[in-house]
Write a protein that holds these residues in place. Structure first.
Motif, PDB file in Angstrom:
ATOM      1  N   LYS A   1       0.735  -1.123   0.133  1.00  0.00           N
ATOM      2  CA  LYS A   1      -0.351   0.335   0.081  1.00  0.00           C
ATOM      3  C   LYS A   1       1.266   1.352   0.006  1.00  0.00           C
ATOM      4  N   PRO A   2       1.327   1.846  -1.039  1.00  0.00           N
ATOM      5  CA  PRO A   2       2.365   2.401  -1.075  1.00  0.00           C
ATOM      6  C   PRO A   2       1.783   4.367  -1.595  1.00  0.00           C
ATOM      7  N   SER A   3       2.369   5.320  -0.863  1.00  0.00           N
ATOM      8  CA  SER A   3       1.603   6.107  -1.100  1.00  0.00           C
ATOM      9  C   SER A   3       1.743   6.677  -2.602  1.00  0.00           C
ATOM     10  N   VAL A   4       2.583   6.579  -3.470  1.00  0.00           N
ATOM     11  CA  VAL A   4       2.896   6.747  -5.079  1.00  0.00           C
ATOM     12  C   VAL A   4       3.614   5.647  -4.838  1.00  0.00           C
ATOM     13  N   ILE A   5       3.705   5.493  -6.854  1.00  0.00           N
ATOM     14  CA  ILE A   5       4.707   4.319  -7.405  1.00  0.00           C
ATOM     15  C   ILE A   5       5.643   5.461  -8.000  1.00  0.00           C
TER      16      ILE A   5
ATOM     17  N   MET B   1       0.108   9.147 -14.751  1.00  0.00           N
ATOM     18  CA  MET B   1       0.913   9.929 -14.649  1.00  0.00           C
ATOM     19  C   MET B   1       2.104  10.476 -15.322  1.00  0.00           C
ATOM     20  N   LEU B   2       1.641  10.721 -16.468  1.00  0.00           N
ATOM     21  CA  LEU B   2       3.337  10.913 -16.820  1.00  0.00           C
ATOM     22  C   LEU B   2       4.354  12.743 -16.240  1.00  0.00           C
ATOM     23  N   ALA B   3       5.545  12.811 -16.992  1.00  0.00           N
ATOM     24  CA  ALA B   3       5.507  14.512 -15.675  1.00  0.00           C
ATOM     25  C   ALA B   3       5.132  15.334 -16.201  1.00  0.00           C
ATOM     26  N   PRO B   4       4.724  16.020 -17.144  1.00  0.00           N
ATOM     27  CA  PRO B   4       3.207  16.640 -17.085  1.00  0.00           C
ATOM     28  C   PRO B   4       2.403  16.896 -16.004  1.00  0.00           C
TER      29      PRO B   4
ATOM     30  N   GLN C   1      -3.414  15.219  -4.722  1.00  0.00           N
ATOM     31  CA  GLN C   1      -4.667  16.195  -5.353  1.00  0.00           C
ATOM     32  C   GLN C   1      -5.099  14.166  -5.596  1.00  0.00           C
ATOM     33  N   GLN C   2      -4.903  13.453  -6.271  1.00  0.00           N
ATOM     34  CA  GLN C   2      -4.916  11.867  -6.622  1.00  0.00           C
ATOM     35  C   GLN C   2      -5.088  10.930  -5.513  1.00  0.00           C
ATOM     36  N   ILE C   3      -3.953  11.514  -4.804  1.00  0.00           N
ATOM     37  CA  ILE C   3      -3.947  10.198  -2.940  1.00  0.00           C
ATOM     38  C   ILE C   3      -5.004  10.906  -2.238  1.00  0.00           C
ATOM     39  N   LYS C   4      -5.711  11.980  -2.361  1.00  0.00           N
ATOM     40  CA  LYS C   4      -7.325  12.067  -1.511  1.00  0.00           C
ATOM     41  C   LYS C   4      -7.745  11.904  -2.148  1.00  0.00           C
ATOM     42  N   LEU C   5      -7.942  11.681  -3.354  1.00  0.00           N
ATOM     43  CA  LEU C   5      -8.944  10.998  -3.885  1.00  0.00           C
ATOM     44  C   LEU C   5      -9.158   9.484  -3.454  1.00  0.00           C
ATOM     45  N   GLY C   6      -8.135   9.012  -3.203  1.00  0.00           N
ATOM     46  CA  GLY C   6      -8.014   7.213  -2.393  1.00  0.00           C
ATOM     47  C   GLY C   6      -7.572   7.034  -3.842  1.00  0.00           C
ATOM     48  N   LYS C   7      -6.503   7.316  -4.900  1.00  0.00           N
ATOM     49  CA  LYS C   7      -6.063   6.749  -5.809  1.00  0.00           C
ATOM     50  C   LYS C   7      -4.513   6.220  -5.853  1.00  0.00           C
ATOM     51  N   ILE C   8      -3.891   6.052  -6.332  1.00  0.00           N
ATOM     52  CA  ILE C   8      -2.708   5.369  -6.263  1.00  0.00           C
ATOM     53  C   ILE C   8      -1.760   6.057  -7.569  1.00  0.00           C
ATOM     54  N   PRO C   9      -1.558   7.960  -7.275  1.00  0.00           N
ATOM     55  CA  PRO C   9      -0.320   7.221  -8.666  1.00  0.00           C
ATOM     56  C   PRO C   9       0.481   6.876  -9.069  1.00  0.00           C
ATOM     57  N   VAL C  10       0.879   6.068 -10.322  1.00  0.00           N
ATOM     58  CA  VAL C  10       1.538   5.979 -10.890  1.00  0.00           C
ATOM     59  C   VAL C  10       2.637   6.649 -11.943  1.00  0.00           C
ATOM     60  N   ILE C  11       3.471   7.159 -11.557  1.00  0.00           N
ATOM     61  CA  ILE C  11       4.275   7.901 -11.890  1.00  0.00           C
ATOM     62  C   ILE C  11       5.535   7.354 -12.867  1.00  0.00           C
ATOM     63  N   ALA C  12       5.915   8.117 -14.262  1.00  0.00           N
ATOM     64  CA  ALA C  12       6.812   7.997 -15.062  1.00  0.00           C
ATOM     65  C   ALA C  12       7.676   8.434 -14.440  1.00  0.00           C
ATOM     66  N   GLY C  13       9.059   7.419 -14.397  1.00  0.00           N
ATOM     67  CA  GLY C  13      10.206   7.750 -13.803  1.00  0.00           C
ATOM     68  C   GLY C  13      11.273   8.745 -14.948  1.00  0.00           C
TER      69      GLY C  13
ATOM     70  N   ILE D   1       6.488  15.052  -1.719  1.00  0.00           N
ATOM     71  CA  ILE D   1       4.848  15.117  -0.709  1.00  0.00           C
ATOM     72  C   ILE D   1       5.835  14.855   0.304  1.00  0.00           C
ATOM     73  N   GLY D   2       6.954  15.002   0.905  1.00  0.00           N
ATOM     74  CA  GLY D   2       6.760  14.656   2.997  1.00  0.00           C
ATOM     75  C   GLY D   2       7.215  13.329   2.839  1.00  0.00           C
ATOM     76  N   ALA D   3       7.025  12.213   2.000  1.00  0.00           N
ATOM     77  CA  ALA D   3       7.589  11.232   2.673  1.00  0.00           C
ATOM     78  C   ALA D   3       9.110  10.663   3.517  1.00  0.00           C
ATOM     79  N   LYS D   4       9.007   9.918   4.857  1.00  0.00           N
ATOM     80  CA  LYS D   4      10.364   9.687   5.024  1.00  0.00           C
ATOM     81  C   LYS D   4      10.847   8.191   5.019  1.00  0.00           C
ATOM     82  N   ASP D   5       9.951   7.522   4.132  1.00  0.00           N
ATOM     83  CA  ASP D   5      10.544   6.547   3.185  1.00  0.00           C
ATOM     84  C   ASP D   5      10.548   6.575   1.937  1.00  0.00           C
TER      85      ASP D   5
END
Length: 382
Positions: free
Chosen positions: A18-22, A79-82, A107-119, A148-152
């Motif tokens: 259950k990560p905040s962001v991928i 999500m892509l970089a833009p 905003q996406q996290i607050k909506l209960g979604k997991i952002p999947v972002i292009a590295g 986003i203020g993550a510690k890990d």
């Protein structure tokens, strides 16, 4: 992200953790394929169309992992970089992140979604796609964690962690369970390919707990200790190699601007990173000797020859750098002597040397690298 089966495995791992962001990289071998296609047409990397091509591999990964997550009931936000607000400079093929608009991600996290972002990719103020250079997905992940203020931040890869040296070269290589951030920074800069150097810098700067783990095993991996943590290190923690070195010898040449400041300011303006540097004053002028990445050699030669007419430049490609790294060097004398003696015993000639508080690096013939790795591992790591 090497195959569809592995992507579905990653999705199941995300359901468990259950990560905040991928943040994802391209599928295995895809970036190399794209780079190869580009070079067949034009071997030029500092242009926007090059980055548009090589950064497309991550878009495929974002889409496939998002589908895999949706398949098991998790709502993704691809999500892509833009879309993720990852703003970079215009150094195409090796761009640096300037800032990240965290609101677009949060905003996406607050909506209960997991952002999947292009590295690996970013976008300029003009809207052009950029790439962050090899290993840039690590940098993307840590930068997003900081934004986003993550510690890990956990980097999942296909190895069990950071090894004392390349296990493909030395069968005695061991996993380093905990490593000081300074040591990891030096190992990354000296050729250890597990983590991108900028990801280590960012993690240290923002005090982010960085872990490296294997996606497909339960190994505890490697934990990077931040600068606030004081540890008593071994004399040598690891051995790293940089294979793609070019040894440039420029001159002798007489010109008011042909000096350390003038030459390396020119190279810095073009984003050329210089490593080992040596200078000799000869009767007919100054001779500079330095090492750079092979990918920067053409650019460096063009820059210098455009400034200094008829400058003689010679490049050697049969060399590589081997470095020993460890915070224990600060409190132990004679480490360099042991290194030089161990290499000399095996008749491995040293061409150039560079040192820091916790690192000693030697330029040697590329054919001797594997032997040197094993010799130094036996000497320093028990």
């Amino acid at each position: 992200m090497g195959s569809l089966e592995r992507i579905e495995h990653v999705a199941s791992l995300c359901a468990k953790l259950k990560p905040s962001v991928i943040v994802v990289s391209a599928m295995s071998g895809e970036t190399n394929r794209l780079v190869g296609m580009a070079k067949q047409i034009l071997n030029k990397t500092d242009v926007p169309e090059y980055d548009m091509l090589v950064a497309s591999g991550e878009q495929v990964s974002v889409a496939l992992l998002s589908l895999a997550l949706r398949k098991i009931g998790i709502i993704p936000a691809p999500m892509l970089a833009p879309n993720a607000g990852i703003l970079t400079d215009t150094q195409f093929s090796k761009a640096s992140i300037l800032k990240i608009d965290k609101e677009m991600i949060c905003q996406q996290i607050k909506l209960g979604k997991i952002p999947v972002i292009a590295g690996f990719q970013g976008v300029t103020e003009e809207g052009q796609l950029t790439s962050l250079g090899r290993g840039g997905s690590d940098t993307s992940a840590v930068a997003i964690a900081a934004a986003i203020g993550a510690k890990d931040c956990v980097i999942y890869t296909d190895v069990d962690g950071v090894f004392t040296t390349d296990p493909r070269v030395c069968t005695k290589a061991k996993i380093i369970k905990k490593i000081n951030y300074e040591e990891m920074l030096e190992m990354a800069s000296q050729g250890s390919k597990v983590l991108h150097i900028r990801s280590v810098q960012l993690a240290a700067k923002w005090n982010i707990n960085l872990h490296v783990k294997n996606t497909f095993s339960d190994s505890e991996g490697t934990q990077m200790l931040t600068k606030e943590t004081s540890i008593e290190g071994e004399i040598v923690t690891g051995i790293a190699t940089t294979l793609d070195e070019s040894w440039i010898q420029a001159g002798p040449y007489k010109h008011p601007s042909f000096n350390l400041s003038g030459v390396f300011s020119l190279l810095a303006e073009k984003g050329v990173n210089v490593d080992i540097i040596n200078q000799n004053e000869e009767d007919n002028g100054l001779k500079l000797s330095f090492t750079i990445s092979e990918t920067d050699e053409k650019m460096a030669s063009q820059v210098l020859q455009s400034k200094f007419e008829n400058l003689n430049i010679q490049a050697r490609h049969d060399v590589s750098k081997i470095s020993i790294v460890g915070v224990g060097m600060r409190t132990h004398a004679g480490v360099a002597a042991r290194m030089f003696q161990a290499l000399a015993k095996e008749k491995i000639d040293i061409l150039l040397v560079t040192t820091s508080e916790i690192k000693i690096g030697c330029l040697i013939l590329r054919d001797n690298v594997n032997k040197a790795v094993n010799v130094l591992h036996d000497e320093f790591i028990k």
